[in-house]
Design a protein around this motif. Structure first.
Motif, PDB file in Angstrom:
ATOM      1  N   PHE A   1       3.605   9.362  -0.432  1.00 30.25           N
ATOM      2  CA  PHE A   1       2.477  10.058  -0.228  1.00 30.25           C
ATOM      3  C   PHE A   1       2.615  10.779   1.093  1.00 30.25           C
ATOM      4  N   LYS A   2       3.065  10.077   2.209  1.00 33.05           N
ATOM      5  CA  LYS A   2       3.278  10.772   3.417  1.00 33.05           C
ATOM      6  C   LYS A   2       4.578  11.566   3.588  1.00 33.05           C
ATOM      7  N   ASN A   3       5.556  11.508   2.572  1.00 36.03           N
ATOM      8  CA  ASN A   3       6.657  12.250   2.578  1.00 36.03           C
ATOM      9  C   ASN A   3       6.278  13.736   1.650  1.00 36.03           C
ATOM     10  N   GLU A   4       5.511  13.508   0.888  1.00 36.81           N
ATOM     11  CA  GLU A   4       4.985  14.633  -0.068  1.00 36.81           C
ATOM     12  C   GLU A   4       3.917  15.221   0.150  1.00 36.81           C
ATOM     13  N   ARG A   5       2.725  14.742  -0.478  1.00 36.49           N
ATOM     14  CA  ARG A   5       1.601  15.459  -0.534  1.00 36.49           C
ATOM     15  C   ARG A   5       0.864  15.266   1.088  1.00 36.49           C
ATOM     16  N   GLY A   6       0.799  14.259   1.363  1.00 40.47           N
ATOM     17  CA  GLY A   6       0.568  14.165   2.870  1.00 40.47           C
ATOM     18  C   GLY A   6       1.303  14.297   4.023  1.00 40.47           C
ATOM     19  N   SER A   7       2.413  15.130   3.842  1.00 39.63           N
ATOM     20  CA  SER A   7       3.360  15.353   5.064  1.00 39.63           C
ATOM     21  C   SER A   7       2.711  16.011   6.178  1.00 39.63           C
ATOM     22  N   GLU A   8       1.926  16.922   5.766  1.00 42.25           N
ATOM     23  CA  GLU A   8       1.139  17.882   6.806  1.00 42.25           C
ATOM     24  C   GLU A   8       0.353  16.989   7.621  1.00 42.25           C
ATOM     25  N   ILE A   9      -0.421  16.326   6.894  1.00 43.36           N
ATOM     26  CA  ILE A   9      -1.393  15.476   7.809  1.00 43.36           C
ATOM     27  C   ILE A   9      -0.601  14.319   8.634  1.00 43.36           C
ATOM     28  N   ASN A  10       0.278  13.785   7.935  1.00 45.03           N
ATOM     29  CA  ASN A  10       1.292  12.980   8.681  1.00 45.03           C
ATOM     30  C   ASN A  10       1.984  13.660  10.019  1.00 45.03           C
ATOM     31  N   ARG A  11       2.357  14.802   9.872  1.00 45.75           N
ATOM     32  CA  ARG A  11       3.031  15.351  10.861  1.00 45.75           C
ATOM     33  C   ARG A  11       1.963  15.625  12.043  1.00 45.75           C
ATOM     34  N   ILE A  12       0.888  15.811  11.651  1.00 44.69           N
ATOM     35  CA  ILE A  12      -0.192  16.293  12.786  1.00 44.69           C
ATOM     36  C   ILE A  12      -0.647  14.920  13.511  1.00 44.69           C
TER      37      ILE A  12
ATOM     38  N   PHE B   1      -5.025   9.725   0.916  1.00 42.25           N
ATOM     39  CA  PHE B   1      -3.981   8.801   0.066  1.00 42.25           C
ATOM     40  C   PHE B   1      -4.836   8.034  -0.867  1.00 42.25           C
ATOM     41  N   ASP B   2      -6.165   7.636  -0.685  1.00 39.87           N
ATOM     42  CA  ASP B   2      -6.689   6.950  -1.672  1.00 39.87           C
ATOM     43  C   ASP B   2      -7.455   7.719  -2.803  1.00 39.87           C
ATOM     44  N   ILE B   3      -7.480   9.212  -2.464  1.00 40.84           N
ATOM     45  CA  ILE B   3      -8.041  10.129  -3.441  1.00 40.84           C
ATOM     46  C   ILE B   3      -6.742  10.388  -4.402  1.00 40.84           C
ATOM     47  N   TRP B   4      -5.410  10.363  -3.803  1.00 37.47           N
ATOM     48  CA  TRP B   4      -4.395  10.883  -4.742  1.00 37.47           C
ATOM     49  C   TRP B   4      -4.030   9.577  -5.393  1.00 37.47           C
ATOM     50  N   TYR B   5      -4.136   8.425  -4.652  1.00 39.43           N
ATOM     51  CA  TYR B   5      -3.420   7.078  -5.587  1.00 39.43           C
ATOM     52  C   TYR B   5      -4.655   7.029  -6.823  1.00 39.43           C
TER      53      TYR B   5
END
Length: 790
Positions: free
Chosen positions: A584-595, A702-706
């Motif tokens: 998730f951190k590498n795909e959908r949540g990459s922007e939030i993870n970068r911030i 992540f919980d929502i995506w999972y």
């Protein structure tokens, strides 16, 4: 131990429109309260009814604000707790008299917070003012309901379910609750979150005396440990603050309690009665036994009632004529509490790890001093290290030569060598015994003389050897008189003789050095460990290949269909959350993870700058102290030599003038650096808030995506989309983030209104909003799970 002191008792009167001015009067010193009752005419002419009472206490708080109550009651107790003194603050009184408001306050408004949140805030403020000490803060929240113990913080996700019920345990260090969870808090906001979490789990009920009546006794404990950063001492200070909110005593006739509330009131009145009995016993100097174990409340507070702590009682009363009997009862309890004496003492403990390090340093220093002593007495060849195998073999050789007579005496060097010499005497003696026994066993069969059955059996059977020949033939120069043992084999005699010549200590050393796992087992373990990595990689490769096949097997959709429908086929078994989180951190949540990473790096950089600024401030402070000492010395020298004035002005020498200028510049630098440090702390607090927000948002996304990708069925996802057929009671998962954003917008607006009045309220409101968001999220997820089961 410290000096004995009385328990402080204060009275707080609940504001009311119907205050009984004729019956309740306060003294001019604001420490006494007088109660006057009119005589009951119905009792006749001869009436011995008491009509006047006077109570002398430590303070009467009438129409007092929450700020004044805390300054008067709790501030000194909390400040002394950081110096190692235990503290207890207890609220007692009738139901509805304002005990919970005094202790906890109104969580909706920061200004109306009570003693408990203010104490937490003071603890963390004082920790910031003590950079020379590493202070850890832990908290626990205990509830006593119907004589049963409950953990109010057991609902937290990282607190596992308790298998055994909680019990009260006593040891020489004091009384503690076995099974009660204790939580480490590194910042003020975390402590407030734990407080609000526990408050939501408290048991309350409604009756005529109080709409939200506490039906249990609650004990919020703050544990403090202070280790010195400058001194490498093994001693450290440990203390605790017990904040006790007692359930209210009530008359069943006035409260009108029925059913479950009646049962609760019975338990409450019973425990408060036992508490009063324990207080009366503590106030009587002639009493040897104190009935602490009559109920769970007094047993849990055994070391807090009349122990080695600073204790304060806040008695809450009504000011109305209808409640005068309960008011008198509460004031009597307060006056009895003032008779109790405590003996506050600093609680010092020892850190085992630091003690070992200090002992190692001391041992090294003693070895150095011993080496200096040996060099001065020309004993340079003496060593005090443990002996190796070569030295032990040399001592063994000396012992053997001494026993054979070739060596007259053994030189004594040190104590370790003396012990090893005696040990080698024991080794040589054991070896000689084994050699004699092995020689006899090779020639004879050893039979116990008292074993008559074995002797008669051999005589009847005849003496026969292993090959069937009669024993008695000449063997070399001697004659055999027994049966050779079956375990004796010609090929193993040389080996047995050789092993007996080896020193026993070396054998013991070899056996001790060898572990139950041999070299082959170690090789096997290492290879098995190395095989785990490629197997996991193979699994990842297979998963990737299977995902590629699944994506390649998807039929192309028509061009008019939206792109968001191009989703990979869901696997039969959902992946583990850690693996899915990395994806998730590498795909959908990459922007939030970068911030999140950027904010965290900024936070670390601000903390580093704050640490450097703190070091500079400390250096300037030390230089200021040195300059002040030099200036004071110059002033004293000038006063001794005589002062000179010219036109009313004092004449000083050039050195003192330069010191004054230097001190002025240092103070200016100190103020500038301190202002920079305050600005950096504000930035750190803001950056920490942003990091926490990003972390919370990342986990929520992540919980929502999972759930959307692996948990919630696809047909339900269609219903959860905007415009879909949503059944009553269901909330779309993809709307949870928007709800959080709405709460965040409200919180930002609230901060803009509140911050100009109270900048210290950020942690309070932030913890409150987080607690509410957590409970709303849990309720939503529980609703979704119930809908999924249906």
């Amino acid at each position: 131990m410290g000096t004995r002191k009385k328990v402080h008792a204060f009275v707080r009167v609940k504001p009311t429109d119907d205050f009984a001015h004729e019956m309740i009067r306060y003294g001019d010193d604001k420490r006494s309260i007088d109660i006057h009752l009119k005589k009951d005419i119905r009792r006749g002419v001869v009436n011995n009814q008491q009509t006047d009472w006077s109570f002398k206490l430590d303070g009467v708080l009438h129409d007092a604000s929450q700020d004044l109550v805390y300054e008067t009651v709790a501030k000194d107790v909390v400040s002394q707790a950081l110096n190692g003194y235990n503290g207890t603050i207890m609220c007692y009184g009738q139901t509805g008299a304002g005990k919970t408001y005094t202790m906890t306050g109104a969580t909706e408004n920061y200004k109306h917070r009570g003693i408990l949140p203010r104490a937490l805030q003071q603890v963390f403020r004082m920790i910031e003012e003590r950079p020379t000490h590493a202070i850890t803060v832990r908290v626990s929240y205990l509830e006593i309901y119907n004589e049963s113990l409950f953990d109010l913080l057991s609902t937290l996700p990282y607190v596992g379910p308790s298998v055994t019920p909680m019990t009260i345990v006593e040891n020489p260090q004091g009384v503690f609750i076995k099974g009660l969870s204790v939580h480490l808090t590194s910042q003020e906001e975390d402590a407030f979150s734990l407080l609000f979490e526990g408050e939501t789990n408290r048991i309350i009920a409604s009756h005529t005396m109080n709409k939200n009546s506490s039906r249990s006794h609650c004990i919020f404990t703050i544990y403090l440990e202070a280790h010195s950063r400058t001194l490498s001492e093994e001693k450290y200070i440990a203390s605790k603050i017990n904040l006790v909110d007692l359930a209210g005593s009530e008359r069943l006739g006035k409260s009108g309690s029925e059913g479950r509330v009646l049962k609760e009131a019975t338990y409450i009145n019973k425990s408060l009665s036992f508490l009063e009995q324990a207080i009366i016993a503590l106030g009587d100097q002639k009493r040897d036994h104190i009935p602490f174990r009559q109920c769970k409340l007094t047993h849990a507070l055994k070391d807090s009632l009349g122990g080695n702590c600073n204790m304060v009682l806040v008695t809450n009363i009504y000011g109305e004529a209808a409640q005068l009997e309960e008011t008198l009862s509460s004031l009597r309890f307060a006056s009895r509490m003032k008779l109790v004496t405590t003996e506050p003492a600093i609680n010092e403990k020892y850190d085992a790890e630091r003690m070992v390090k200090n002992l190692e340093k001391e041992l090294a220093l003693l070895k150095q001093e011993l080496a200096i002593h040996d060099s001065l007495t020309n004993r340079t060849f003496v060593t005090y290290e443990p002996m190796d195998e070569i030295q032990i073999a040399e001592i063994n050789s000396q012992v053997r030569r001494y026993l054979e007579g070739t060596l007259d005496e053994i030189d004594i060097i040190n104590l370790r060598q003396i012990k090893e010499v005696f040990n080698q005497f024991r080794v040589v003696l054991s070896q000689q015994e084994q050699e004699v026994e092995s020689t006899l066993r090779r020639k004879y069969t050893l039979i116990d003389r008292n074993d008559f059955a074995a002797i008669s059996a051999i005589q009847k059977a005849g003496l026969v050897d292993v090959d069937g020949h009669l024993v008695g033939e000449p063997e070399r120069q001697n004659f055999g008189l027994g049966v050779a043992p079956l375990s004796t084999k010609p090929g193993k005699k040389a080996k047995s003789k050789k092993t007996f010549k080896e020193p026993l200590s070396s054998l013991a050393r070899k056996e001790g050095a060898s572990s139950p796992v041999n070299g082959k087992d170690l090789d096997y373990v290492s290879t098995s460990k190395t095989q785990l990595v490629p197997s996991s990689k193979d699994g990842d490769v297979k998963d990737m290949l299977s995902r590629d096949r699944e994506t390649s097997s998807i039929e192309p959709l028509p061009s008019d269909s939206p792109k968001e429908e191009l989703r990979p086929i869901r696997p039969d078994t959902p992946p583990s959350k850690p693996v899915a989180f990395e994806e998730f951190k590498n795909e959908r949540g990459s922007e939030i993870n970068r911030i999140f990473k950027e904010n965290k790096s900024i936070l670390n950089e601000r903390r580093k700058r704050a640490s450097e600024t703190t070091q500079r401030i400390n250096a300037i402070k030390r230089e200021i102290d040195v300059t002040k000492e030099a200036l004071d010395f110059q002033k004293s020298l000038r006063e001794k030599q005589g002062e000179y004035e010219n036109k009313g002005l004092m004449i000083i020498d050039e050195e003192e003038f330069l010191l004054i200028l230097k001190l002025k510049d240092l103070k200016k630098q100190y103020r500038s650096e301190y202002q920079d440090l305050r600005d950096l702390r504000a930035e750190i607090q803001y950056c920490q808030h942003l990091v926490d927000q990003c972390r919370h948002r990342l986990l929520m996304e992540f919980d929502i995506w999972y759930n959307e990708s692996f948990v919630i069925p696809e047909d339900m996802q269609m219903a959860l989309k905007p415009g879909g057929s949503i059944r009553p009671g269901m909330v779309p998962v993809n709307r949870i983030v928007s709800l959080g954003e709405d709460d965040q917008d409200k919180f930002s607006q609230l901060q803009q209104r509140v911050l100009p009045e109270g900048p210290d309220s950020i942690s309070f409101y932030n913890a409150k909003v987080k607690t509410e968001q957590k409970h709303n999220y849990l309720k939503t997820m529980m609703g979704l799970q119930q809908a999924h089961r249906k």
